[in-house]
Design an enzyme around this catalytic site. Structure first.
Site, PDB file in Angstrom:
ATOM      1  N   GLN A 125      -8.862  -2.185   5.623  1.00  0.00           N
ATOM      2  CA  GLN A 125      -9.225  -3.566   5.314  1.00  0.00           C
ATOM      3  C   GLN A 125      -9.779  -4.284   6.542  1.00  0.00           C
ATOM      4  O   GLN A 125     -10.757  -5.024   6.451  1.00  0.00           O
ATOM      5  CB  GLN A 125      -8.011  -4.332   4.775  1.00  0.00           C
ATOM      6  CG  GLN A 125      -7.592  -3.950   3.376  1.00  0.00           C
ATOM      7  CD  GLN A 125      -8.552  -4.416   2.297  1.00  0.00           C
ATOM      8  OE1 GLN A 125      -9.375  -5.302   2.512  1.00  0.00           O
ATOM      9  NE2 GLN A 125      -8.451  -3.808   1.117  1.00  0.00           N
ATOM     10  N   HIS A 160      -1.764  -9.654   1.447  1.00  0.00           N
ATOM     11  CA  HIS A 160      -0.655  -9.279   0.565  1.00  0.00           C
ATOM     12  C   HIS A 160       0.492 -10.219   0.883  1.00  0.00           C
ATOM     13  O   HIS A 160       0.728 -10.551   2.044  1.00  0.00           O
ATOM     14  CB  HIS A 160      -0.267  -7.818   0.799  1.00  0.00           C
ATOM     15  CG  HIS A 160       0.832  -7.306  -0.085  1.00  0.00           C
ATOM     16  ND1 HIS A 160       0.996  -7.714  -1.388  1.00  0.00           N
ATOM     17  CD2 HIS A 160       1.835  -6.407   0.144  1.00  0.00           C
ATOM     18  CE1 HIS A 160       2.046  -7.080  -1.924  1.00  0.00           C
ATOM     19  NE2 HIS A 160       2.562  -6.290  -1.011  1.00  0.00           N
ATOM     20  N   SER A 170     -14.987  12.073 -26.629  1.00  0.00           N
ATOM     21  CA  SER A 170     -15.160  12.643 -27.972  1.00  0.00           C
ATOM     22  C   SER A 170     -14.174  12.008 -28.947  1.00  0.00           C
ATOM     23  O   SER A 170     -13.136  11.465 -28.551  1.00  0.00           O
ATOM     24  CB  SER A 170     -14.919  14.162 -27.930  1.00  0.00           C
ATOM     25  OG  SER A 170     -13.547  14.437 -27.698  1.00  0.00           O
ATOM     26  N   GLN A 223       4.383  -6.154  10.193  1.00  0.00           N
ATOM     27  CA  GLN A 223       3.915  -7.527  10.361  1.00  0.00           C
ATOM     28  C   GLN A 223       4.952  -8.469  10.965  1.00  0.00           C
ATOM     29  O   GLN A 223       4.606  -9.339  11.778  1.00  0.00           O
ATOM     30  CB  GLN A 223       3.433  -8.080   9.012  1.00  0.00           C
ATOM     31  CG  GLN A 223       2.128  -7.473   8.545  1.00  0.00           C
ATOM     32  CD  GLN A 223       1.613  -8.112   7.260  1.00  0.00           C
ATOM     33  OE1 GLN A 223       2.088  -9.162   6.830  1.00  0.00           O
ATOM     34  NE2 GLN A 223       0.637  -7.465   6.631  1.00  0.00           N
ATOM     35  N   ASP A 271       2.445  -3.755   6.062  1.00  0.00           N
ATOM     36  CA  ASP A 271       3.503  -4.719   5.746  1.00  0.00           C
ATOM     37  C   ASP A 271       4.711  -4.580   6.660  1.00  0.00           C
ATOM     38  O   ASP A 271       5.249  -5.575   7.150  1.00  0.00           O
ATOM     39  CB  ASP A 271       3.983  -4.517   4.301  1.00  0.00           C
ATOM     40  CG  ASP A 271       2.946  -4.941   3.269  1.00  0.00           C
ATOM     41  OD1 ASP A 271       2.106  -5.797   3.593  1.00  0.00           O
ATOM     42  OD2 ASP A 271       2.991  -4.414   2.143  1.00  0.00           O
ATOM     43  N   GLU A 272       5.148  -3.342   6.873  1.00  0.00           N
ATOM     44  CA  GLU A 272       6.393  -3.114   7.602  1.00  0.00           C
ATOM     45  C   GLU A 272       6.288  -3.422   9.095  1.00  0.00           C
ATOM     46  O   GLU A 272       7.299  -3.508   9.788  1.00  0.00           O
ATOM     47  CB  GLU A 272       6.875  -1.673   7.402  1.00  0.00           C
ATOM     48  CG  GLU A 272       5.998  -0.601   8.027  1.00  0.00           C
ATOM     49  CD  GLU A 272       4.838  -0.165   7.164  1.00  0.00           C
ATOM     50  OE1 GLU A 272       4.192   0.837   7.527  1.00  0.00           O
ATOM     51  OE2 GLU A 272       4.571  -0.808   6.122  1.00  0.00           O
TER      52      GLU A 272
END
Length: 334
Positions: free
Chosen positions: A28, A108, A252, A86, A83-84
């Site tokens: 990101q 997030h 199909s 931050q 995340d872990e």
């Protein structure tokens, strides 16, 4: 009724003449930094000393500083590391430089929603979350398109939090596709649920189970791989393009009939009840507590499962088959 914003609703000028710090230069981070720079913003990338990404960012023409120095000079700070990691980064490098009027942003809501980061009350706190991988955010921007984003406001200290967030969403290309208004709570809980019950946990377990059943029944591992894993992308691309109805139109009639009669036998009411339990664990904070604790003890379960899953037969067979597909891009692993 859902509220969507587009480029006509965004004023990029809100961030003109200001400094945007993008903390992190991974999937990101590189996309946000490059897109924002090419949108005319003054961008600085914040990394730790010795980061392998430092030279990559400089080679791309970006200014690079330590995370603390980047936060010190920035008006808008976008946090794009795992995340872990931050909470520690916030405490050590960002918090000392969060003076009144600045904007702290996330892609997030995990750390804000679960109280791992508690910003001072005199700054704006927003979320701009692209609903796609960073490389797609970059590719779509370069193609003149964009990846849809979510926007949420946690703190509006100066009355301009949403306008500032929308300006950033436009800068990275999200407003070209649409920016959906949400909350930190909704984004965090639905994102975790989607990952665990459907997109990652659910789909991975379903593909492995299908592969194992076919191989146990005596079918070739290669055939099993093609049927339950390789073709998954083809089906999901159809769903992404036009929903379930377009996917069913494109396959199909035999496959469509099988969808109707067998899908409910696989995803039963019992399965949905388990999903409800998973959602409750997310809403209560139990999952967040367990994940934070796992990181505090150096991830024994996580690391063991990563090693075990890498050796699953579907991975071994898949790697061999993909090596013969010269058109496939080579994956960049963490």
């Amino acid at each position: 009724m859902a509220v969507m914003y587009y480029e006509k609703d965004c004023d990029l000028g809100v961030l003109k003449g200001k400094t945007v710090a993008v903390i992190g230069y991974g999937s990101q981070g590189h996309a946000h930094a490059l897109n924002a720079k090419e949108s005319g913003l003054n961008v600085v990338v914040g990394l730790y000393e010795g980061s392998a990404s430092w030279k990559k960012a400089e080679a791309a023409g970006l200014a690079v500083k330590t995370a603390g120095d980047a936060a010190a000079c920035a008006d808008f700070i976008m946090v794009l590391i795992n995340d872990e990691k931050q909470a520690a980064l916030y405490r050590d490098s960002l918090k000392p430089h969060l003076t009144a009027g600045k904007t702290l942003a996330f892609a997030h809501g995990f750390n804000i929603h679960f109280g791992q980061i508690v910003p001072p009350p005199d700054i704006n706190v927003v979320m701009i979350a692209p609903k796609g991988p960073g490389h797609t955010v970059r590719e779509q921007y370069q193609a003149g398109a964009g990846v849809p984003c979510l926007i949420a406001v946690h703190q509006d200290a100066d009355g301009n939090a949403k306008r500032t967030g929308l300006a950033y969403a436009a800068a990275i290309g999200g407003a070209r596709a649409g920016v959906l208004e949400t909350t930190f709570k909704e984004e965090t809980e639905t994102d975790l649920f989607g990952e665990q019950a459907v997109l990652c946990g659910g789909v991975s377990a379903l593909m492995k189970a299908g592969y194992e059943v076919l191989v146990e029944a005596g079918y070739q591992p290669e055939s099993a791989y093609f049927e339950v894993m390789h073709e998954m992308k083809l089906i999901i691309d159809l769903v992404n393009r036009g929903g379930l109805s377009f996917m069913r139109y494109s396959i199909s009639d035999t496959a469509e009939y099988g969808d109707y009669v067998t899908g409910p036998r696989i995803i039963t009411e019992e399965t949905k009840e388990t999903m409800r339990k998973v959602l409750k664990e997310i809403q209560s904070g139990r999952f967040a507590k367990d994940w934070i604790s796992e990181n505090q003890v150096n991830r024994p379960f996580f690391n063991r499962m990563r090693a075990i899953e890498a050796e699953h037969p579907i991975e071994i067979v898949g790697a061999e088959l993909r090596s013969m597909m010269s058109w496939l891009p080579k994956p960049a692993h963490k």
